[in-house]
Design an enzyme around this catalytic site. Sequence first.
Site, PDB file in Angstrom:
ATOM      1  N   ASP A   1       0.847  -1.198   0.000  1.00 54.41           N
ATOM      2  CA  ASP A   1       0.000   0.000   0.000  1.00 54.41           C
ATOM      3  C   ASP A   1       0.881   1.246   0.000  1.00 54.41           C
ATOM      4  O   ASP A   1       2.094   1.171   0.213  1.00 54.41           O
ATOM      5  CB  ASP A   1      -0.908  -0.047   1.249  1.00 54.41           C
ATOM      6  CG  ASP A   1      -1.971   1.042   1.218  1.00 54.41           C
ATOM      7  OD1 ASP A   1      -2.266   1.571   0.130  1.00 54.41           O
ATOM      8  OD2 ASP A   1      -2.495   1.369   2.305  1.00 54.41           O
TER       9      ASP A   1
ATOM     10  N   GLU B   1       2.623   4.923  -4.161  1.00 53.13           N
ATOM     11  CA  GLU B   1       2.683   5.833  -5.326  1.00 53.13           C
ATOM     12  C   GLU B   1       4.054   6.485  -5.451  1.00 53.13           C
ATOM     13  O   GLU B   1       4.431   6.796  -6.586  1.00 53.13           O
ATOM     14  CB  GLU B   1       1.597   6.907  -5.204  1.00 53.13           C
ATOM     15  CG  GLU B   1       0.185   6.361  -5.283  1.00 53.13           C
ATOM     16  CD  GLU B   1      -0.202   5.545  -4.047  1.00 53.13           C
ATOM     17  OE1 GLU B   1       0.341   5.841  -2.965  1.00 53.13           O
ATOM     18  OE2 GLU B   1      -1.007   4.624  -4.175  1.00 53.13           O
TER      19      GLU B   1
ATOM     20  N   ASP C   1      -8.967   4.009  -2.211  1.00 48.72           N
ATOM     21  CA  ASP C   1      -9.911   4.551  -1.236  1.00 48.72           C
ATOM     22  C   ASP C   1     -11.132   5.170  -1.900  1.00 48.72           C
ATOM     23  O   ASP C   1     -11.386   6.372  -1.810  1.00 48.72           O
ATOM     24  CB  ASP C   1      -9.201   5.584  -0.364  1.00 48.72           C
ATOM     25  CG  ASP C   1      -8.019   4.965   0.375  1.00 48.72           C
ATOM     26  OD1 ASP C   1      -7.942   3.716   0.415  1.00 48.72           O
ATOM     27  OD2 ASP C   1      -7.180   5.717   0.881  1.00 48.72           O
TER      28      ASP C   1
HETATM   29  C1  GLC Z   1      -4.667   3.493   2.696  1.00 43.88           C
HETATM   30  C2  GLC Z   1      -5.231   2.307   1.936  1.00 43.88           C
HETATM   31  C3  GLC Z   1      -6.316   1.656   2.748  1.00 43.88           C
HETATM   32  C4  GLC Z   1      -5.750   1.254   4.101  1.00 43.88           C
HETATM   33  C5  GLC Z   1      -5.163   2.454   4.818  1.00 43.88           C
HETATM   34  C6  GLC Z   1      -4.466   2.072   6.109  1.00 43.88           C
HETATM   35  O1  GLC Z   1      -5.618   4.485   2.802  1.00 43.88           O
HETATM   36  O2  GLC Z   1      -5.689   2.681   0.669  1.00 43.88           O
HETATM   37  O3  GLC Z   1      -6.824   0.530   2.084  1.00 43.88           O
HETATM   38  O4  GLC Z   1      -6.755   0.709   4.891  1.00 43.88           O
HETATM   39  O5  GLC Z   1      -4.218   3.080   3.966  1.00 43.88           O
HETATM   40  O6  GLC Z   1      -3.444   1.191   5.895  1.00 43.88           O
END
Ligand code: GLC
Length: 798
Positions: free
Chosen positions: A423, A426, A502
């Site tokens: 995650d 980017e 998100d």
């Molecule tokens: C980011 C991700 C989300 C995750 C959060 C905490 O916003 O896109 O899916 O729950 O981080 O890790």
Amino acid sequence: MLDYIEKTLFAVRSVGLRMTLRTVWNSWRRMRLEKNYPSSVVPPSAQPRHPGELLSAQATQRGAHFQFDESFKLEIEFLTPVMARISWQPSPPPTPYAVVRQEWPEVAVTLEEQGDSWLLSSPALTIKVHPCGTLEYLAGDQSLRIETPPQLDGSSWQQSASLLDGASIYGLGERAAPLNLRPGNYGLWNTEQSGSYRFGADPLYMTAPVYHAHSQKGSCFLFYDNSYDGEIEFGEQARVQFIGGGIHYYFILGAPEQALAQYTQLTGRPPMPPRWALGFHQSRWGYASEQDIRQVVDGFKQHDLPLDVVHMDIDYMDGFRVFTLDQQRYPDLKKMADDLHEQGIRLVTIIDPGVKIDDGYDVYQEGMAQQAFCKLPDGKTAVGLVWPGWSVFPDFTKPATRTWWGQYYARLLDQGVDGIWHDMNEPASMSAFGDPTMPRPMRHDIEGRGGDHEEGHNLYGLTMALAGFEAQQQLRPERRPWLLTRSGWAGMQRYTWLWSGDVGTGWDTLRMTLSLILGTGMSGVPYIGSDIGGFTGHADSELFTRWFQMSALMPFFRNHAARTTPRSEPWVYGEPTISICRRYLQLRQQLMPYIYSLSWQASQSGVPLVRPVFWVEPDNAELFKVDDSFMLGDGLLVTPVLEEGAMERQIILPKGEWFDFWSEEKYIGGQQMSVSAALDTLPMFVRAGSLLPMSQDGRIVLHVYSPLQGEGSHTSQWYDDAGDGYEEHQLSQFAVSRRQGALQVDWTVDGQFPLPEKLDVVIHGVEPGKVLLDGEEVQPGSHLRSIEPFNQMLVYPG
Ligand code: GLC
């Protein structure tokens, strides 16, 4: 402005006031760095340069070189008869991360002078090089695209190309846009959405400079092997602009399915995933402890809801330090994983790239010692802001960093973790204003040749996936790696699945995720899904139900939400939601042999599992824009309900013969119609002639949908193997036809993986009077139970 306030409030609620204040400092610092360091991107001057006039042409082994004045050289190579690589020199070479194939069989190419132009032809495609550098692509007499010579200005370059009348455009990675991207203007910079996004946000987390131009007159596909920021506009013409990098691109002739097969020969195909990954995943940011997760798993059991995978979000870490475990809240991860495995449930843990700056933390210390983190031009390590606070970022374009990072995966895999979720790659760096990523002057290794974040940014998620994939291969060679990522770029399909990040909660966003998923699949990335119910809000039971139903037929099927939202496990909603979710979880299980076979197809040809409806009728322009329905494989048309309160919807049934999946009612396609869809119903149609391999209570059930009147033979496949690893497989091909009233199924098998000794066959669309299995008559009936695999089945109507 409202959006900004909403996002700031979300930030305060999710990370606290102190972190939110730091985002201001982080943004300011990034701005200052970007001002202080010279950028590799040279701004446009008032004097763009063109290649000038064509001076000479010279044939090469698989193409030709064209010399222009201003010392520009155009190099064209045919890699296959329908795929050409075009490079304008001088320009910097592409990075080595998207294209993996270098060797190609010979292509017969001819070069011929025609007036003051040159014709360079393969057996399928002609490229006409005009004296000013304009390129025209022709299939036979049909001109598909006329492209102006690139125009250079500073380090940026741009080019315009004609689009055929009525051509629809698909691709560019993940887009919060209609499936047909024309008209529209799109960015090419992977961008974190700071908590939430809706329709129209652009660009999103994963961009890819690829697009199909599809029309009744012909179709083609473009891939720009350039990872710099840029913009693509589709209007009358297609206009592309990159702020830096080389002019290297690929032109592929062919309708989307054929074009993707070529493109994924070039950039690689998605490997077979472990079968469990195609099951249902339950996740949530905010599961507070091992106890909490165990209770959730018990909840699924108590409500008789099949569960395949549990995800652990950042909550499991010690102060959000990657590769650590909060020992208090997760005292024995191994034991928990073992217990889950015993119940047939797999475990996935999140990993973020940002490493907390903390002298007492080994990953930080070792990374510093190894020079593993991205640096600024002055040699200092670049600092960004993520969950753990001030953090540094591994440079995954450096081979040694990938190896160093990869060994930490053992800390999770050794505890029994089955898959890894990447995650914030980017990469995200939390910001109060400006671009929420690392500063553009930041340096990258790019396999030793060096470059900055202008070039390395879009490659961050892709190269992190490369590191994670290779780590899993090394650490657990007998198993198939499984990765999920938020960011990526062209070629990422070789390593990882993707989710749509998100996404906000709403009916509009449910609708949007469908075109987003379709478009991403058409960009060569077939495994994608969205957070059921949306990430940032709390769906009401109707929206949750509809989202759940649709996701049950999507490649990646996961329920996930932000910690700021109320819980959203299915039972939170009570009845009838629980029963409806159960029904779709069971449907997913039943369809698993079919879905798994689609995975095999994707691994062989790059074809996405979920396809636009026009896939089954590529010449019907009426279908080109349809993005409220989809095909799951070639056999199933899914028409989800995407509107609040709707208990029926309009659908377009493509031509052919169809069965309502639920009622078995038969329809002749080529019409619009209204279908009813009570809350527990996801309308679905099966294409006549399909054979859907399904499973019921552990037994394989082959559902044969007889062609109604149509002659000709329909082919279906069933692929099976152990579900993981690299041992034997079997590939069944079924030819289904209807001759003089009789339904005939011919079954051939390849491969050593054993077929089940007994299976069921369900016959749809014919009332069997007499059934012959390999010439022997059996008791007729539409449900043949416990029969042995056969070579030929003949069903005569009664
Ligand atoms: C980011 C991700 C989300 C995750 C959060 C905490 O916003 O896109 O899916 O729950 O981080 O890790």
